[in-house]
Design a protein around this motif. Sequence first.
Motif, PDB file in Angstrom:
ATOM      1  N   ALA A  16       2.171  -3.680  -8.337  1.00  0.00           N
ATOM      2  CA  ALA A  16       1.683  -3.596  -6.953  1.00  0.00           C
ATOM      3  C   ALA A  16       0.184  -3.868  -6.887  1.00  0.00           C
ATOM      4  CB  ALA A  16       2.013  -2.226  -6.362  1.00  0.00           C
ATOM      5  N   LEU A  17      -0.551  -3.371  -7.869  1.00  0.00           N
ATOM      6  CA  LEU A  17      -1.993  -3.616  -7.892  1.00  0.00           C
ATOM      7  C   LEU A  17      -2.311  -5.093  -8.131  1.00  0.00           C
ATOM      8  CD1 LEU A  17      -3.224  -0.453  -9.819  1.00  0.00           C
ATOM      9  CD2 LEU A  17      -3.787  -1.081  -7.466  1.00  0.00           C
ATOM     10  N   LEU A  58       3.292   0.392 -10.478  1.00  0.00           N
ATOM     11  CA  LEU A  58       1.988   0.507  -9.830  1.00  0.00           C
ATOM     12  C   LEU A  58       1.100  -0.656 -10.255  1.00  0.00           C
ATOM     13  CD1 LEU A  58      -0.098   1.977  -8.105  1.00  0.00           C
ATOM     14  CD2 LEU A  58      -0.637   3.384 -10.105  1.00  0.00           C
ATOM     15  N   GLU A  59       1.173  -1.018 -11.511  1.00  0.00           N
ATOM     16  CA  GLU A  59       0.396  -2.158 -12.000  1.00  0.00           C
ATOM     17  C   GLU A  59       0.844  -3.451 -11.327  1.00  0.00           C
ATOM     18  OE1 GLU A  59      -2.487  -4.217 -13.948  1.00  0.00           O
ATOM     19  OE2 GLU A  59      -2.221  -2.049 -13.977  1.00  0.00           O
ATOM     20  N   TYR A  77       3.939   5.410  -5.845  1.00  0.00           N
ATOM     21  CA  TYR A  77       3.849   5.391  -7.308  1.00  0.00           C
ATOM     22  C   TYR A  77       2.790   6.377  -7.795  1.00  0.00           C
ATOM     23  CZ  TYR A  77       6.701   1.155  -7.197  1.00  0.00           C
ATOM     24  OH  TYR A  77       7.697   0.263  -6.997  1.00  0.00           O
ATOM     25  N   ARG A  78       1.681   6.441  -7.087  1.00  0.00           N
ATOM     26  CA  ARG A  78       0.634   7.397  -7.472  1.00  0.00           C
ATOM     27  C   ARG A  78       1.114   8.844  -7.300  1.00  0.00           C
ATOM     28  NH1 ARG A  78      -3.564   3.503  -4.911  1.00  0.00           N
ATOM     29  NH2 ARG A  78      -4.423   2.567  -6.795  1.00  0.00           N
ATOM     30  N   GLU A  84       0.829  -1.209   0.000  1.00  0.00           N
ATOM     31  CA  GLU A  84       0.000   0.000   0.000  1.00  0.00           C
ATOM     32  C   GLU A  84       0.864   1.260   0.000  1.00  0.00           C
ATOM     33  OE1 GLU A  84      -3.234   0.256  -0.462  1.00  0.00           O
ATOM     34  OE2 GLU A  84      -3.456  -1.912  -0.559  1.00  0.00           O
ATOM     35  N   LYS A 144       2.186   1.602  -3.514  1.00  0.00           N
ATOM     36  CA  LYS A 144       1.167   2.137  -4.430  1.00  0.00           C
ATOM     37  C   LYS A 144       0.977   3.639  -4.220  1.00  0.00           C
ATOM     38  CE  LYS A 144      -2.123  -0.939  -3.471  1.00  0.00           C
ATOM     39  NZ  LYS A 144      -3.352  -1.750  -3.531  1.00  0.00           N
TER      40      LYS A 144
END
Length: 179
Positions: free
Chosen positions: A144-145, A141-142, A124-125, A118, A121
Amino acid sequence: MSKTLKLLRWALLALLILSVIAILYTSWQLWRQAQLEAFVNAPQEYQTVPDHPRAHFAQAAHLVNEQENDAALEQYTLVLGSKQSEWMPSAYYNRGNINLREAMEMQDSDPRMIPLVELAKQDYRSALKLQPDFWDARFNLEVALRLVPEDPESGDRAEKQEIYSERSIETKAFKVDLP
């Protein structure tokens, strides 16, 4: 001597003094830049880190190579604290990489994995918010998602907002958050 010659002499003297001051200031700036370059090229040879985002970035990269992730995270946070926009997306990205790498090394059943993902993420955001065309941050990010997916229909955000509003006090002029 005439009045214009005296005035010209004082003007030349002032110009000479200003030139010497400019030369000294430029020399000092060049010396500081050389010191910074020397630190960036070999951060392991110095005891203290110069107070410059580039120096903190170099120290953080060195600490990551030495597997000292917590100290590296502190250095990247110092880069973010400098508020120099050219370094911020990369600092967020690298902080996210450290957290994601640590999470990926853990077992799936380890409860510390989800908070690390988290955090990654979130970093990265933040990097993408500052630099939308940062494709490496978008890719990570992808990753991590996929590691910890988010369910948009779970309604967790509404519950978090409700809890957050219960933990604050509103007055006429401002809002104070409770611990």
